[in-house]
Design a protein around this motif. Structure first.
Motif, PDB file in Angstrom:
ATOM      1  N   UNK A 286       0.049  -1.440  -4.563  1.00  0.00           N
ATOM      2  CA  UNK A 286      -0.739  -2.827  -4.442  1.00  0.00           C
ATOM      3  C   UNK A 286      -0.949  -2.827  -2.973  1.00  0.00           C
ATOM      4  N   UNK A 287      -0.168  -2.371  -2.158  1.00  0.00           N
ATOM      5  CA  UNK A 287      -0.449  -2.330  -0.490  1.00  0.00           C
ATOM      6  C   UNK A 287      -1.779  -1.426  -0.373  1.00  0.00           C
ATOM      7  N   UNK A 288      -2.052  -0.289  -1.154  1.00  0.00           N
ATOM      8  CA  UNK A 288      -3.095   0.606  -0.767  1.00  0.00           C
ATOM      9  C   UNK A 288      -4.532   0.065  -1.614  1.00  0.00           C
ATOM     10  N   UNK A 289      -4.246  -0.636  -2.668  1.00  0.00           N
ATOM     11  CA  UNK A 289      -5.536  -1.480  -3.294  1.00  0.00           C
ATOM     12  C   UNK A 289      -5.807  -2.380  -2.380  1.00  0.00           C
ATOM     13  N   UNK A 290      -4.815  -3.278  -1.817  1.00  0.00           N
ATOM     14  CA  UNK A 290      -5.390  -4.062  -0.840  1.00  0.00           C
ATOM     15  C   UNK A 290      -6.143  -3.802   0.330  1.00  0.00           C
ATOM     16  N   UNK A 291      -5.488  -2.767   0.806  1.00  0.00           N
ATOM     17  CA  UNK A 291      -6.134  -1.913   2.140  1.00  0.00           C
ATOM     18  C   UNK A 291      -7.488  -1.500   1.783  1.00  0.00           C
ATOM     19  N   UNK A 292      -7.547  -0.640   0.692  1.00  0.00           N
ATOM     20  CA  UNK A 292      -8.990  -0.132   0.371  1.00  0.00           C
ATOM     21  C   UNK A 292     -10.017  -1.256  -0.168  1.00  0.00           C
TER      22      UNK A 292
END
Length: 166
Positions: free
Chosen positions: A35-41
């Motif tokens: 989820x953190x990667x999805x938010x960042x990208x």
């Protein structure tokens, strides 16, 4: 089996000793969740799209297709990151068998006779650890650092000797 619930996994290799068997859980370093990667990208994609639309409105229309290409590249990177961080291996050693369960692209589980198997360390192009049984050769911990590979090698040596002499 003990559950280790850390939000951020610092140690990529975990050892569990039981009375009749030993277990090793191996996974790549994953300092952020999916989820953190999805938010960042997603933030990077939104930023790219905002710049593309902004330049489109001031007359630089050729920017918008390149913004789309950048967003496609971000989606590809996110999928590669997700597949890399979701892989893992479990090695269970007891007196008679070695079980290797792993997930790379798909989940597999194999059980081998311990006396017909061996662990091999190769040092050609970087050190690699293999489990070998008849026609099966499985690389263990390909994503580990050299220090973690040392820990894994020491643990495997110790456990094989322990089960051989007990």
């Amino acid at each position: 089996m003990d559950k280790v619930t850390d939000q951020y996994c610092i140690s990529m290799i975990k050892f569990y000793d039981r009375k009749d068997y030993s277990l090793v859980n191996i996974k790549p370093n994953n300092s952020s969740t999916i989820n953190e990667n999805i938010i960042f990208f997603g933030f990077l994609g939104l930023l790219c799209l905002t710049f593309g639309i902004g330049f489109f409105f001031i007359g630089a229309t050729l920017i918008l297709p390149f913004a789309g290409i950048e967003i496609i590249a971000l989606i590809i990177v996110l999928r590669l990151n997700r597949s890399w961080s979701s892989q893992w291996q479990k090695i269970k050693i007891d007196k008679l068998y070695v079980e290797i369960e792993e997930q790379k692209r798909k989940k597999t589980k194999n059980k081998f006779d311990r006396f017909l198997s061996k662990f091999i360390v190769e040092s050609k192009n970087g050190r690699k650890i293999y489990f070998v049984n008849n026609n099966t050769k499985i690389e263990l911990g390909s994503f580990l650092t050299e220090e973690e590979k040392d820990k894994l090698i020491n643990f495997l040596e110790r456990k094989v000797q322990q089960f051989n002499f007990s």
